[in-house]
Design a protein around this motif. Structure first.
Motif, PDB file in Angstrom:
ATOM      1  N   UNK A  77      -0.488  -2.591 -12.554  1.00 43.80           N
ATOM      2  CA  UNK A  77       0.558  -1.128 -12.760  1.00 43.80           C
ATOM      3  C   UNK A  77       1.951  -1.599 -11.834  1.00 43.80           C
ATOM      4  N   UNK A  78       1.723  -1.918 -10.504  1.00 43.00           N
ATOM      5  CA  UNK A  78       2.653  -2.155  -9.675  1.00 43.00           C
ATOM      6  C   UNK A  78       3.949  -3.341  -9.848  1.00 43.00           C
ATOM      7  N   UNK A  79       2.893  -4.450 -10.345  1.00 39.58           N
ATOM      8  CA  UNK A  79       3.481  -5.800 -10.517  1.00 39.58           C
ATOM      9  C   UNK A  79       4.451  -5.546 -11.644  1.00 39.58           C
ATOM     10  N   UNK A  80       3.971  -4.744 -12.537  1.00 41.02           N
ATOM     11  CA  UNK A  80       4.753  -4.344 -13.955  1.00 41.02           C
ATOM     12  C   UNK A  80       6.060  -3.816 -13.551  1.00 41.02           C
ATOM     13  N   UNK A  81       6.363  -3.147 -12.322  1.00 41.39           N
ATOM     14  CA  UNK A  81       7.468  -2.839 -12.037  1.00 41.39           C
ATOM     15  C   UNK A  81       8.207  -3.778 -11.194  1.00 41.39           C
ATOM     16  N   UNK A 139      -1.218   7.605  -9.335  1.00 40.01           N
ATOM     17  CA  UNK A 139      -0.996   7.538 -10.948  1.00 40.01           C
ATOM     18  C   UNK A 139       0.466   7.295 -10.861  1.00 40.01           C
ATOM     19  N   UNK A 140       1.270   8.014  -9.759  1.00 42.38           N
ATOM     20  CA  UNK A 140       2.677   7.651 -10.102  1.00 42.38           C
ATOM     21  C   UNK A 140       3.260   6.819  -9.086  1.00 42.38           C
ATOM     22  N   UNK A 141       2.493   5.818  -8.723  1.00 42.36           N
ATOM     23  CA  UNK A 141       2.742   4.726  -7.629  1.00 42.36           C
ATOM     24  C   UNK A 141       4.019   3.807  -8.114  1.00 42.36           C
ATOM     25  N   UNK A 142       3.848   3.488  -9.538  1.00 45.72           N
ATOM     26  CA  UNK A 142       4.638   2.455 -10.279  1.00 45.72           C
ATOM     27  C   UNK A 142       6.326   3.201 -10.361  1.00 45.72           C
ATOM     28  N   UNK A 143       6.003   4.785 -10.677  1.00 44.24           N
ATOM     29  CA  UNK A 143       7.356   5.274 -10.526  1.00 44.24           C
ATOM     30  C   UNK A 143       8.143   5.263  -9.252  1.00 44.24           C
ATOM     31  N   UNK A 148      12.117   3.265  -5.097  1.00 41.42           N
ATOM     32  CA  UNK A 148      12.294   2.586  -3.903  1.00 41.42           C
ATOM     33  C   UNK A 148      13.063   1.124  -4.040  1.00 41.42           C
ATOM     34  N   UNK A 149      12.720   0.504  -4.997  1.00 41.27           N
ATOM     35  CA  UNK A 149      13.525  -0.834  -5.108  1.00 41.27           C
ATOM     36  C   UNK A 149      15.013  -0.724  -5.716  1.00 41.27           C
ATOM     37  N   UNK A 171     -10.407   6.095   0.047  1.00 38.89           N
ATOM     38  CA  UNK A 171      -8.902   6.124  -0.245  1.00 38.89           C
ATOM     39  C   UNK A 171      -8.334   4.697  -0.241  1.00 38.89           C
ATOM     40  N   UNK A 172      -7.330   4.346  -0.606  1.00 36.53           N
ATOM     41  CA  UNK A 172      -6.693   3.106  -0.647  1.00 36.53           C
ATOM     42  C   UNK A 172      -5.158   3.152  -0.145  1.00 36.53           C
ATOM     43  N   UNK A 173      -5.028   1.856   0.584  1.00 34.21           N
ATOM     44  CA  UNK A 173      -3.631   1.695   0.939  1.00 34.21           C
ATOM     45  C   UNK A 173      -2.950   0.567   0.131  1.00 34.21           C
ATOM     46  N   UNK A 174      -1.791   0.985  -0.415  1.00 40.38           N
ATOM     47  CA  UNK A 174      -1.115  -0.010  -1.106  1.00 40.38           C
ATOM     48  C   UNK A 174       0.114  -0.597  -0.270  1.00 40.38           C
ATOM     49  N   UNK A 175       0.161  -1.779  -0.330  1.00 43.16           N
ATOM     50  CA  UNK A 175       1.339  -2.410   0.405  1.00 43.16           C
ATOM     51  C   UNK A 175       2.276  -3.129  -0.618  1.00 43.16           C
ATOM     52  N   UNK A 176       3.654  -2.907  -0.767  1.00 39.28           N
ATOM     53  CA  UNK A 176       4.393  -3.594  -1.550  1.00 39.28           C
ATOM     54  C   UNK A 176       5.568  -4.305  -0.642  1.00 39.28           C
ATOM     55  N   UNK A 177       5.798  -5.571  -1.012  1.00 37.58           N
ATOM     56  CA  UNK A 177       6.822  -6.308  -0.304  1.00 37.58           C
ATOM     57  C   UNK A 177       7.775  -6.937  -1.387  1.00 37.58           C
ATOM     58  N   UNK A 178       8.942  -6.560  -1.163  1.00 39.33           N
ATOM     59  CA  UNK A 178      10.058  -7.270  -2.253  1.00 39.33           C
ATOM     60  C   UNK A 178      11.311  -7.847  -1.338  1.00 39.33           C
ATOM     61  N   UNK A 179      11.891  -8.848  -1.930  1.00 40.47           N
ATOM     62  CA  UNK A 179      12.827  -9.663  -1.526  1.00 40.47           C
ATOM     63  C   UNK A 179      13.728 -10.097  -2.713  1.00 40.47           C
TER      64      UNK A 179
END
Length: 414
Positions: A77-81, A139-143, A148-149, A171-179
């Motif tokens: 779901x997050x990769x789709x963003x 559920x709103x993580x992708x939005x 953020x991006x 619980x879950x920790x999500x980490x996103x790195x963007x470059x």
């Protein structure tokens, strides 16, 4: 944050060590110091569990791109963003999510750099974002990630990586790195034998007017190596003639000015570190619990002594300027050469000074870690080991969480 005015020549290009919220920037010495391009960093994540990722888990090579995404539902779901998910960035994000899951709430720039280098991802100027909660509440993580991006743009091709880790409570920790990638690197080994000649081959993704490769060895100041630029192709070769950790940077003059576009670590005759704690900088053990700035001053001079350089003299005016700027960075909540109080030139002019000067600024979990991050960066070490400098001013502003906002002002006064 708007970017500053980069210097016009790659001979004065400035590097940024990779970082999330905790960053470091350097201004190199010249007759009039212009500030480098800098990037805001989003909230920090963390790294993998100790013992689960060590030297043996370092990627065998550093290269890009590595297109691809994780098959886990949340990751999909997050990769789709992200338009271009990258497996190398995802490995770094996974390492960061792991430490967050075991309770490491703060992160310094060196830890983030280690995560990217261990993943074999040569990217610079990363941005990071984390989110924690029960799986059914994300559920709103992708939005949120999309919003953020949209808050940053460094030019180039946007690439992302997603990592996740579970807590003991479910619980879950999500980490996103963007470059924003400006170049890609052909495979460069992360381990090499002493005496090896290593080839650096990069492909630029944007138009540049100049490019060069800079190498930072285990000791001494950084140095450029002969580099060819043929269309989008950058080629260089260097001699790994001593044991230890080497850092390779590709610098290019892009539309916004000179900046690093790629970075890779090579461990020559030694194994990569299992953790950041295994890589102290020269002088780092010279701590003084009474006063952080005094400790940092001692660290700088011990590091210089190890290279046969004369010690710097502490200057009251430079210390006042450095302290004011450290406080300004703490108030602004980001690391920069101009946080609204003026760049180094402007601040020196207000103090009635016109001289050759340089500046290092950093934010890290402690002054020792700030020194480590600065030592590991080519442009910062260039200031630390500049034989022309004879004076220094050091300012440290401690934050509520115990972290340190650091400013080092170098100058020729004597």
């Amino acid at each position: 944050m708007s970017r500053g005015r980069p210097s016009s020549s790659l001979a004065q290009a400035l590097a940024l060590p990779t970082a999330f919220a905790l960053a470091a920037l350097a201004c190199e010495p010249k007759a009039g110091v212009s500030e480098p391009a800098s990037a805001d960093r989003a909230s920090a994540a963390s790294a993998t569990q100790p013992g689960e990722q060590g030297a043996s888990d370092f990627a065998s090579e550093t290269r890009s791109p590595e297109p691809g995404a994780d098959d886990a539902p949340l990751s999909r779901e997050l990769d789709a963003a992200c338009k271009s998910p990258d497996r190398g960035i995802a490995r770094a994000a996974q390492r960061l999510a792991g430490l967050k899951a075991i309770g490491q709430s703060s992160l310094d720039a060196g830890e983030v750099s280690l995560a990217l280098r261990a993943a074999g991802a040569p990217y610079v100027w990363p941005h990071a974002w984390t989110l924690e909660g029960k799986p059914n509440a994300l559920g709103n993580a992708a939005q949120l990630m999309t919003t953020w991006q949209a808050s940053f743009a460094d030019g180039g091709e946007r690439r992302c990586g997603v990592g996740s880790a579970e807590h003991e409570d479910g619980s879950v920790t999500l980490a996103v790195v963007a470059i924003d990638a400006l170049a890609d690197l052909q495979p460069l080994p992360t381990r090499a034998r002493i005496g090896a000649w290593l080839d650096v081959n990069a492909t630029l993704l944007v138009s540049v007017s100049e490019a060069k490769v800079v190498v930072l060895g285990p000791r001494g100041a950084p140095h450029p190596v002969p580099t060819s630029l043929d269309g989008p192709h950058v080629r260089a070769r260097f001699h790994a003639d001593r044991a230890g950790a080497w850092l390779v940077q590709v610098l290019a003059s892009v539309a916004g000015g000179p900046r690093p576009v790629l970075e890779a670590a090579v461990y020559v005759g030694v194994e990569p570190p299992k953790s950041l704690e295994e890589s102290p900088a020269p002088g780092e053990l010279a701590t003084d619990s009474r006063e952080p700035a005094a400790s940092l001053f001692e660290m700088v001079n011990r590091a210089r002594a190890g290279e046969g350089l004369r010690p710097l003299v502490l200057n009251a005016t430079l210390t006042h300027l450095a302290t004011e700027h450290a406080n300004a960075m703490r108030a602004a909540r980001h690391t920069a050469h101009d946080t609204g109080d003026g760049d180094l030139n402007a601040r020196l002019a207000r103090a009635g000074l016109q001289l050759s000067a340089g500046e290092n600024v950093a934010h890290a979990a402690s002054t020792a870690l700030a020194h480590r991050v600065l030592w590991a960066s080519p442009s910062h070490r260039q200031n630390l080991l500049n034989a022309s400098f004879d004076s220094i001013g050091i300012g440290v502003a401690l934050d509520e969480d115990g972290s340190a906002w650091v400013c080092e002002e170098f100058a020729v006064l004597r």
